[in-house]
Every structure is written in structure tokens, then in C-alpha cells.
Design a protein around this motif. Structure first.
Motif, mmCIF file in Angstrom:
data_model
loop_
_atom_site.group_PDB
_atom_site.id
_atom_site.type_symbol
_atom_site.label_atom_id
_atom_site.label_comp_id
_atom_site.label_asym_id
_atom_site.label_seq_id
_atom_site.Cartn_x
_atom_site.Cartn_y
_atom_site.Cartn_z
ATOM 1 N N PRO A 312 0.819 -1.217 0.000
ATOM 2 C CA PRO A 312 0.000 0.000 0.000
ATOM 3 C C PRO A 312 0.856 1.272 0.000
ATOM 4 O O PRO A 312 0.510 2.240 -0.664
ATOM 5 N N ALA A 313 1.982 1.260 0.723
ATOM 6 C CA ALA A 313 2.820 2.458 0.799
ATOM 7 C C ALA A 313 3.390 2.830 -0.567
ATOM 8 O O ALA A 313 3.705 3.995 -0.824
ATOM 9 N N ALA A 315 1.733 2.436 -3.369
ATOM 10 C CA ALA A 315 0.631 2.869 -4.237
ATOM 11 C C ALA A 315 -0.244 3.805 -3.414
ATOM 12 O O ALA A 315 -1.441 3.608 -3.285
ATOM 13 N N SER A 316 0.380 4.856 -2.851
ATOM 14 C CA SER A 316 -0.330 5.657 -1.851
ATOM 15 C C SER A 316 -1.486 6.450 -2.453
ATOM 16 O O SER A 316 -2.515 6.612 -1.832
ATOM 17 N N ARG A 317 -1.313 6.940 -3.713
ATOM 18 C CA ARG A 317 -2.416 7.692 -4.317
ATOM 19 C C ARG A 317 -3.613 6.775 -4.521
ATOM 20 O O ARG A 317 -4.752 7.147 -4.243
ATOM 21 N N THR A 320 -5.237 5.923 -1.131
ATOM 22 C CA THR A 320 -5.944 7.084 -0.585
ATOM 23 C C THR A 320 -7.295 7.229 -1.285
ATOM 24 O O THR A 320 -8.316 7.485 -0.642
ATOM 25 N N PRO B 108 3.745 13.968 -5.209
ATOM 26 C CA PRO B 108 2.406 13.705 -4.645
ATOM 27 C C PRO B 108 2.314 12.312 -4.012
ATOM 28 O O PRO B 108 1.723 12.151 -2.937
ATOM 29 N N GLU B 109 2.928 11.322 -4.664
ATOM 30 C CA GLU B 109 2.910 9.952 -4.148
ATOM 31 C C GLU B 109 3.587 9.912 -2.772
ATOM 32 O O GLU B 109 3.075 9.314 -1.829
ATOM 33 N N ARG B 110 4.746 10.597 -2.659
ATOM 34 C CA ARG B 110 5.485 10.577 -1.394
ATOM 35 C C ARG B 110 4.741 11.336 -0.296
ATOM 36 O O ARG B 110 4.708 10.924 0.851
ATOM 37 N N LEU B 112 1.460 11.727 0.047
ATOM 38 C CA LEU B 112 0.341 10.913 0.537
ATOM 39 C C LEU B 112 0.837 9.718 1.342
ATOM 40 O O LEU B 112 0.210 9.295 2.303
ATOM 41 N N ARG B 113 1.997 9.173 0.951
ATOM 42 C CA ARG B 113 2.537 8.040 1.712
ATOM 43 C C ARG B 113 2.873 8.492 3.123
ATOM 44 O O ARG B 113 2.508 7.860 4.107
#
Lengths: 409, 128
Positions: A312-313, A315-317, A320, B108-110, B112-113
Motif C-alpha cells: 500500500p505504501a 501505491a499511496s495515491r 488514498t 504527490p505519491e510521497r 500521501l505516503r
């Protein structure tokens, strides 16, 4: 042996994926109102969804590209974005309907109000998306969904008049008091319920999540050409029992309990238990599929890392978006919106976006730069083109029919 | 690669992957520059990200999209990947360096992570 087992499991998942709350409601509703006069729509829908899923699946295993990748690539930024927005909404509305559907089925079993079941069911769905491996997830709801065969068994127990039924299917007739626009409105609703766009998105994404390669084409074809038709038989079974029991009694389907009623009458408590098990499993499967599909479409459009195979980390977008979609769906469900109404609208909007999702699939399935030798044959193209015309006609007729019939009243 | 490449059809809107296969986004727009006054314009960079996508959309929606993306990222102008960084153009566009070489693309990915996903238990475990 392992190969056979894997093929069989794939077929089961296709059955579980085919039947969702939209089918359970519209099949019973239509069986009770129009008898067997719309069974032909299910046959048309099964062939169409199998044909296009096979194409999308073939493209996915050969090139690892999914449907929304292709829509953006072929239709450009604007049309691509419009398709994503509408498809996302269709999936999200369907998700609300599926969540309410499971909650209603559990209410039938426990007598605890369905709204109380919505949050725990949603939490369970999130947990599965977050933690459970893709293949395990599909197998669990696929196998349990087979309990839905009680609807087919019930057809025999209710003493069918085969001759009359065959006549009703092949000579569709309007029941007394129903108009032709209403008939076509429900034909379109049924088409939307059974050719749901998420089935094709989900199938092509699932092929990538399974890490399928070109050698897995047999799996793709079995799932489409065996799994979906069996799902179609289940859908017809639900229509037939509604026609046998609900139509003569003059019962209008306004609640999930009426879908189950004929099975209870035919098979008693065991039938009831199996029907609820099958419904909960199949609809939970569709909950996961609509939830994942809504986020897949957006992630594929913008080219993000997506899917359950990654942590999951990483593929955070994507994760979310899954979380936001689910929370929004729960919030909408808790406004006490009528689940049956929302199901009909979800199914209906789905029919309207079919042409834009099918056209790019047909185009890419003919492109040798993508598929090499595995492009469509002549038969697939001819039938595929006919289906493109069918869904286009359906999408164009959707709004006028909705207005003319006041949404089927 | 002596064949002709139709940039509108075979480059625009393609998936962009880094050298390890991690998705970085789509080719949202293309940047052409004129080397000299007489020569034809040459492709110098791929534009990636929501600011480029907004410009692609055009019209009021596009302006609004770009402005929102600029406000969220705190930066002006789209992210450019120079043509020299492209390794291969096929059904996907593969770059020759890993994602770390393009920190602005993965911002943006980082974000949100760090702020959302990693706060939930199990975010760093694989489910397969």
C-alpha cells in the motif's frame, strides 16, 4: 490437475463477479412485472460482456495495458477525462448500492436494521482491499457465490410449465397495462445490470493483478465464455422464479426480501439460508469489484502505481482514493437513500457510458502493434461491431426513455 | 528507430515507466522548440503532471485545473522530462533512470505516503 483446478476457480470467480445487487434486484423486478418477456436481453448481454471482456483480457495479458490506459490513449485527454469521471461516478453509485445490498441481506437474517450493518461491511471491504491477496479474495467470494444456484434449483421445485415458458421466452408479449416505452426502459436497465462496465474494467485489471501472461489466454477465455454464461443462467433463474411466484401473486419487487421469497416458498429454511449466503458472497464480491474499479479507472487514466500486488505504501495515491471513495459511499448510504432506486440509477448510468468504453477496446484489439498475431478474428470483429451499435443505440435512447417513462413508473 | 513516429498517436497519453518499471504518469503534453529560425521545431521534452494535463484540456476547465494543480504543488509550469532521458518508446515510454532521479514527479505519491497511507497499520507489508 492443478491447471484444471485453476481454470475451475476462475470460472467460479466469473460467476460471482457477474451477479451483483443490480442483477438481484432488476432480475426479480422484471420477472415479477414482465414475466419472461425480457429473458432475451440476458442472452444478448452475456454474449456482449463475454466478447468485450475477452478482448480487454487478451489486450491486458499480452501488453499489460488495462482498459482505461487504452481509453486515454485512443480518445485523448478530454474524452478520456469525461469517461473517467462518469465511470468513477457509476462505480461509486454502484458501490453505495452494493453496500446497502449486503446490509439488507444481513438484515433479513438478523432483524437488525440495515443501516447499522453498512459501516462494518464497509470496514471489512477496506480490510480485504488493504490486506488480502488478490487471488484469495476472488476465490472466497466466487466459491460462496455458487450457493446462488438455489434459484435455479427452485425453478424445478416450483413445478414449471416448460411448454408455456418456452413460448413466453420466444414470443415476448407486453403484460396488460404496460406500455412499450416502459418495456424498453427495463430492457435497457437489464442490459445495464448485466453488461455493467465495471465487469470489463475489473476483468482487464484483474488479469494484470494475477500477473497473467500470454500463456494464460486459456484462463481468460474460460472465464469469459464459461463463467459469464453460467452467471447468465443464474440471472435467468432469478427471473423465472419471480415469474412463477411473484407475477401471479401481483407482488411488485421493492425490497431484496421479495427476490428471496420464491426460494423460501420452494425450498424452505435451507433455501433461505443458501440464498442469503449466495447473495452476501456475490454482493460482497461486487462491493470489492466496484470499489477497486472506481480507483483503478482514475489510477489508469493518470498513470499512477495501482493495485493490490504492490505494498500500500508504494501505491499511496491509489489507496488514498480507495479510502475516500469508500468513506463517501458509506456517507451516502447513511443518508437513508432508497437502495433500490439508487441501484436502478447506477445501472442506468452504466448503460450510457458503455459505447466510450467499448470503442477503444475494439480498436486496440485490432492493432497489430499491440497484439501481434493475437488480434481479433473476423467473427469477433463482426459481432463486436454489432454490439457497439447496440450499446450506442442504448446510450442514445437512455435519456429520452428515462423521461418518457418517468424512470419506469 | 529510423521509422517515422507519429507523436500525437504514439507518444501523447502513453504510460511512462522508470527504468525499474515503476509507473511515473502519462505523457500529458509535448514540448517542441525551434532550434533556429528556419529549421522545423524539434521535440525537446515530455511534459508530465496535472499542470501539463490542465494545459492539454484547454478552455476554462483547463485553466481551473492548472491553477488548482499549481496551488497544490506550489510550483509554476509543468514538469519536463528531456528527450535524452527516454530509453525506449513502445506501447509504454520507458525512461533510462529510476524514479529517484525525478523527485518532483513522485512528490504527490510521497506526500500521501507520509501523511496518509503510512499512518495505517500494515502499509509496508505486501499482501501477496
Amino acid at each position: 490437475m492443478k491447471k484444471v483446478l485453476s481454470l475451475a476457480l476462475g470460472v467460479f470467480t466469473a460467476i460471482g463477479g457477474f451477479i451483483d445487487i443490480g442483477d438481484l434486484v432488476t432480475d426479480a423486478l422484471i420477472g415479477a412485472r414482465f414475466g419472461l418477456a425480457l429473458v432475451w436481453v440476458t442472452v444478448v448481454a452475456v454474449i456482449g460482456v463475454a466478447l468485450y471482456s475477452e478482448m480487454a483480457g487478451r489486450v491486458a495479458v499480452v501488453t499489460r495495458r488495462t482498459v482505461f490506459d487504452l481509453i486515454r490513449e485512443r480518445m485523448g485527454a478530454r474524452v478520456g477525462l469525461a469517461t473517467v469521471v462518469v465511470s468513477y461516478l457509476v462505480n461509486a453509485i454502484a458501490l453505495v448500492a452494493e453496500l446497502c445490498g449486503i446490509a439488507l441481506a444481513i438484515e433479513l437474517l438478523t432483524d437488525v436494521h440495515y443501516l447499522l450493518w453498512v459501516p462494518p461491511v464497509a470496514f471489512l471491504a477496506w480490510l480485504v482491499v488493504w490486506r488480502v491477496p488478490f487471488a484469495h479474495m476472488e476465490r472466497a467470494y466466487g466459491l460462496a457465490g455458487v450457493a446462488l444456484f438455489v434459484f435455479v434449483v427452485a425453478v424445478w421445485h416450483l413445478g414449471p410449465d416448460w411448454g408455456r415458458m418456452a413460448h413466453d421466452v420466444t414470443h415476448p408479449e407486453l403484460p396488460y397495462g404496460e406500455g412499450l416505452p416502459t418495456y424498453f426502459f427495463y430492457a435497457l436497465v437489464m442490459l445495464g445490470a448485466q453488461m455493467t462496465p465495471y465487469e470489463v474494467f475489473f476483468f482487464s485489471s484483474a488479469a494484470v493483478e494475477h500477473h497473467w501472461r500470454a500463456k494464460n489466454l486459456t484462463e481468460v477465455r474460460m472465464n469469459c465464455w464459461v463463467g459469464y454464461p453460467i452467471g447468465g443462467i443464474l440471472a435467468i433463474g432469478i427471473q423465472v422464479v419471480a415469474y412463477q411466484v411473484l407475477q401471479p401473486a401481483g407482488i411488485q419487487v421493492e425490497h431484496l426480501s421479495q427476490t428471496v421469497l420464491p426460494v423460501v416458498l420452494a425450498l424452505g429454511k435451507v433455501g433461505f439460508a443458501l440464498a442469503i449466503l449466495g447473495i452476501v458472497a456475490a454482493v460482497f464480491g461486487s462491493t470489492l469489484e466496484t470499489l477497486l474499479s472506481s480507483s483503478y479507472t482514475v489510477a489508469h487514466h493518470f498513470g499512477w502505481t495501482w493495485g493490490k500486488a504492490a505494498r500500500p505504501a508504494d501505491a499511496s495515491r491509489f489507496h488514498t482514493l480507495v479510502l475516500i471513495t469508500l468513506l463517501a459511499a458509506v456517507a451516502v448510504a447513511l443518508t437513508t437513500v432508497n437502495p433500490i432506486t439508487i441501484t436502478i440509477y447506477a445501472v442506468y448510468l452504466g448503460a450510457a457510458v458503455l459505447p466510450v468504453t467499448y470503442l477503444p477496446i475494439l480498436v486496440i484489439a485490432n492493432d497489430r502493434r499491440y497484439l501481434g498475431e493475437r488480434v481479433n478474428g473476423r467473427l469477433a470483429n463482426a459481432v463486436g461491431f454489432v454490439y457497439l451499435l447496440i450499446v450506442l443505440a442504448g446510450a442514445l435512447a437512455a435519456l429520452p426513455l428515462l423521461i418518457a417513462t418517468k424512470a419506469g413508473l | 528507430m529510423t521509422d517515422l513516429l507519429d507523436a500525437g498517436l504514439e507518444l501523447l497519453d502513453r504510460q511512462v515507466l522508470d527504468s525499474r518499471g515503476t509507473p511515473l504518469g502519462k505523457v500529458d503534453d509535448l514540448l517542441f522548440t525551434e532550434a533556429d529560425a528556419n529549421g522545423p521545431p524539434a521535440l525537446t521534452a515530455l511534459l508530465i503532471g496535472q499542470r501539463a494535463f490542465g494545459a492539454r484540456l484547454g478552455g476554462r476547465l483547463g485553466q481551473w485545473w492548472t491553477r488548482l494543480a499549481e496551488r497544490l504543488s506550489g510550483r509554476q509550469g509543468p514538469f519536463e522530462v528531456p528527450v535524452a532521458a527516454i530509453d525506449e518508446i513502445g506501447t509504454v515510454v520507458r525512461l533510462s533512470s529510476p524514479a529517484e532521479a525525478f523527485p518532483r514527479l513522485t512528490a504527490p505519491e510521497r506526500w500521501l505516503r507520509r501523511n496518509v497511507v503510512s499512518r495505517l497499520p500494515g502499509a509496508f507489508r505486501e499482501s501477496d
